[in-house]
Design an enzyme around this catalytic site. Structure first.
Site, PDB file in Angstrom:
ATOM      1  N   ASP A  15       1.136  -1.147  -0.026  1.00  0.00           N
ATOM      2  CA  ASP A  15      -0.039  -0.137  -0.054  1.00  0.00           C
ATOM      3  C   ASP A  15       1.058   1.202  -0.094  1.00  0.00           C
ATOM      4  OD1 ASP A  15      -3.261   0.600   1.730  1.00  0.00           O
ATOM      5  OD2 ASP A  15      -1.994   1.838   0.106  1.00  0.00           O
TER       6      ASP A  15
HETATM    7  C1  GLC Z   1      -4.404   4.362  -0.205  1.00  0.00           C
HETATM    8  C2  GLC Z   1      -5.260   3.096   0.110  1.00  0.00           C
HETATM    9  C3  GLC Z   1      -5.412   2.053  -0.871  1.00  0.00           C
HETATM   10  C4  GLC Z   1      -5.177   2.471  -2.427  1.00  0.00           C
HETATM   11  C5  GLC Z   1      -3.633   3.341  -2.319  1.00  0.00           C
HETATM   12  C6  GLC Z   1      -3.370   3.840  -3.645  1.00  0.00           C
HETATM   13  O1  GLC Z   1      -3.819   4.876   0.889  1.00  0.00           O
HETATM   14  O2  GLC Z   1      -5.034   2.653   1.346  1.00  0.00           O
HETATM   15  O3  GLC Z   1      -6.629   1.417  -0.792  1.00  0.00           O
HETATM   16  O4  GLC Z   1      -5.260   1.915  -3.192  1.00  0.00           O
HETATM   17  O5  GLC Z   1      -3.594   4.172  -1.230  1.00  0.00           O
HETATM   18  O6  GLC Z   1      -4.378   5.259  -3.641  1.00  0.00           O
END
Ligand code: GLC
Length: 716
Positions: free
Chosen positions: A267
């Site tokens: 993430d």
């Molecule tokens: C965010 C989220 C994730 C998302 C990623 C990219 O913090 O936790 O669900 O896909 O970053 O935006």
């Protein structure tokens, strides 16, 4: 393209890559800027999030410009040494330009078909503007409505969430994610992200291996079985080990047990956050821990970019580990056909955005997810008993708010407010007065009306990432508004628009009619109006338990019986004030007609290890209008090597019945449906007695019994 030829091409390409180029494939950056030109030319970037993820979906994002993406792709393909194309990613969660209900609202439809179609529409629109990879579906099980991200998943139950997860993967990827109207999907956030303490986002998770396996992994397992191309490792820790450094999860379970051969991305910045977790000394250590655990792509932290090559050269990370990751990344790019067709045809894209077919699909899904929770005295649908209607409330005129969280490309002008739709849908002869903010103005108008529709609920910014709450009533001021209007003794209808279950206990006792919609998307206005006037018969069912108070959390239907099963007497599990029961149970929802269950039949009293038991009941529409019923099948394992839930959903089916029509609905139960993580740490079913129930929700229905005559080991 055949897997064999892909693997050959991957190995040929890998053999030509420098270590720096390999690390480049493992590096994802945000929106590509001028500063990235030389990095792209040198092969130091493998993919980009075409959005500023720093706002976690709570912010309008710059539009996706296909020509700009094609230009970056040209730079990568024509000006880098090996011409490896870039992967363009974005959070296309519940629609791109045509916005569907939030995933929790889609789960309320209990229709995998509608979920699959919604994902296919989103893929068609996003792929058309040059996106290859979506960070969806989010399949985290959520049993704590304080958690803002309960909005983004498919609710509290592993079977319902698994069905929706597989449907979403099929919709996004189709049979071939390389098709010009499909996306590579990403099941997230692996795993058990929804079990954070206090419902606080990112907070500590400490679940047992059994709860992990029985509750939190099945929806990911379903996504992997459906062929999902990628998974995302989550921010949190489980039992002291942050997921992004957790080789038991990312390699042991995901790859060795399940055989997943796609790529794992962290993430956003989660690799660097291993330092905050206190398991990595510095960014170099964080990179080492993550790559050894099985994280192939570092989303935006830069730790791989800055340290991975040196880690390999100092033998702190085996070169083979990096090669394995790069193979998975290259295989993904080959599967997407990017080497053959790196560019996006920008003529097609604009014509399909928000086209009539897509809008109709969003409206049907929004309608199917509306849950009728109360309808005392048959107040709904609105009709002849009402010639003067007032519609008011903080969300009556809302437009963009209906999108819900994680809506990056929704356009407010696409949305009609609920009040406007009610006014347009009202039958001839009914006057509809939409009243604005002042409470005394609303009361004054209500006194002159026959009925009042009050639209309350949550702004999307109370929902989604980093937006957990510690109270579950209506947002400040709205409860008082409801009580004030209820005191006028006019028939009051509440329309609730939310990103989570709310504890509307007072309202459920004092307001005769309640329609609930989880942020319904761009077509929520027409869908709610159609439900209010009976042009559609509400058929949504709760994908989550509705609590009476925040003090009850966590509260979910598939609870354990305990040694002192809940009751209201002293030495049992209970509260000395208030009820231990939910306000509305999982699977609950009313209709403008009524359904009766009869004639439960089991094909056998005993299930053999290689056999099955067919369980059937007759469902009859005993009302005067057609309607959809969601027939649900629950099982209870009465005695196990470990404690077993008092009920577990095993299957469900949404059926349409005409007035007076009855239908025999049959489910097939096999040992695989009875499997769980047994005391000896293996997955399988155990011999013994089971109860089985067919009914309209988690607590009602017709019950029978059968015996499984032998234990059966199963593949998880
Ligand atoms: C965010 C989220 C994730 C998302 C990623 C990219 O913090 O936790 O669900 O896909 O970053 O935006």
């Amino acid at each position: 393209m055949q897997t064999r030829s892909i693997n050959l091409r991957v190995d040929e390409l890998l053999a030509r890559m420098t270590l720096e180029e390999k690390v480049g494939q493992m590096t994802q950056v945000g929106v590509l800027q001028d500063e990235h030109v030389e990095m792209v030319r040198s092969g130091a970037i493998g993919s980009s999030i075409v959005a500023s993820s720093a706002w976690a979906g709570h912010e309008d994002q710059p539009d996706v410009v296909v020509d700009r993406l094609n230009e970056w792709q040209r730079l990568a393909v024509q000006e880098s040494r090996l011409g490896i194309p870039l992967l363009m990613a974005r959070d296309v969660i519940h629609g791109f330009r045509t916005i569907f209900p939030i995933p929790l609202g889609q789960a309320a439809t209990w229709s995998p078909e509608l979920v699959e179609r919604g994902a296919a529409v989103a893929a068609r629109e996003a792929a058309g503007v040059g996106i290859h990879w979506t960070f969806a579906p989010m399949v985290d099980i959520a049993r704590d409505p304080r958690w803002g991200r309960i909005a983004e998943g498919y609710g509290e139950d592993p079977v319902l969430a698994s069905a929706m997860a597989a449907a979403a993967v099929r919709g996004f990827q189709g049979d071939d994610p390389a098709a010009p109207d499909r996306l590579m999907a990403c099941a997230k956030h692996f795993a058990a992200y929804g079990a954070s303490e206090g419902g606080r986002d990112y907070d500590t998770v400490d679940v047992s291996e059994r709860t992990l396996r029985d509750v939190h992994l099945p929806s990911f397992r379903a996504a992997v079985r459906a062929g999902v191309g990628t998974l995302m490792s989550a921010f949190h820790e489980i039992g002291g080990v942050p997921v992004t450094a957790n080789s038991h999860l990312l390699t042991g379970i995901l790859r060795r047990e399940w055989g997943f051969d796609g790529l794992v991305i962290s993430d956003w910045n989660a690799v660097a956050e291993l330092i905050d977790h206190g398991v990595a000394r510095d960014r170099r250590d964080a990179a080492r821990l993550a790559v050894l655990a099985g994280v192939d792509v570092d989303m935006c932290s830069g730790c791989y970019r800055d340290h991975l090559a040196e880690l390999v050269r100092s033998n702190d990370v085996p070169a083979a580990t990096v090669d394995d990751s790069v193979r998975r990344i290259l295989r993904t790019k080959f599967r997407l056909g990017l080497f053959e067709q790196p560019f996006t045809d920008n003529h097609r894209s604009r014509t399909i955005l928000h086209c009539a077919e897509h809008v109709a699909a969003a409206r049907e899904t929004a309608a199917a997810g509306i849950v009728l929770l109360r309808n005392e005295g048959g107040l709904l649908p609105l009709g002849k008993r009402c010639s003067r209607l007032v519609i008011a409330g903080p969300l009556a005129q809302a437009r963009r708010e209906l999108f819900g969280t994680w809506t990056l490309n929704g356009v407010e002008s696409d949305v009609a407010a609920i009040a406007d739709c009610v006014r347009q849908t009202a039958p001839r002869g009914m006057t509809v007065t939409a009243v604005g903010g002042l409470v005394d103005e609303i009361c004054s108008a209500a006194r002159k009306s026959d009925m009042v529709v009050l639209v309350v609920g949550e702004h999307p910014n109370r929902s989604g990432e980093a937006h957990s709450v510690d109270q579950l009533g209506l947002p400040p001021g709205q409860g008082e508004l409801v009580r004030t209007l209820a005191a006028l003794c006019k028939p009051l209808i509440l329309v609730v628009v939310s990103g989570r279950p709310l504890a509307l206990t007072w309202e459920a006792e004092h307001v005769p009619a309640i329609l609930w919609t989880f942020h319904p998307g761009g077509e929520g206005g027409p869908a709610v109006a159609d439900a209010l006037f009976g042009r559609i018969n509400p058929s949504g069912r709760l994908p989550v338990t509705m609590p009476r108070s925040v003090g009850q959390i966590p509260l979910y239907y598939s609870r354990k019986n305990t040694g002192r099963p809940p009751a209201t007497c002293r030495f049992r599990s209970h509260y000395i004030e208030g009820s231990y029961r939910p306000l509305f149970p999982f699977g609950f929802g009313l209709s403008y007609t009524r359904f009766e269950y009869s004639d439960l039949e089991l094909s056998a009293a005993t299930m053999s290890a290689d056999g099955q038991v067919c369980v059937a009941a007759r469902v009859t529409n005993v009302g005067d209008r057609s309607g959809d019923e969601v027939v649900q099948l629950y099982v209870r394992d009465l005695v196990g090597s470990v404690t077993r839930p008092v009920a577990e959903l095993k299957s469900f089916r949404r059926i349409r019945l005409e007035p007076g029509e009855g239908r025999r609905v049959e489910f097939v139960l096999r040992p695989e449906h009875l499997a769980f993580w047994r005391l000896d740490g293996t997955w399988g079913a155990e011999a013994g007695e089971f109860t089985v129930r067919i009914g309209p929700n988690a607590v009602e229905g017709l019950e029978g019994r059968f015996t499984l005559d032998n234990a059966v080991a199963q593949a998880e």
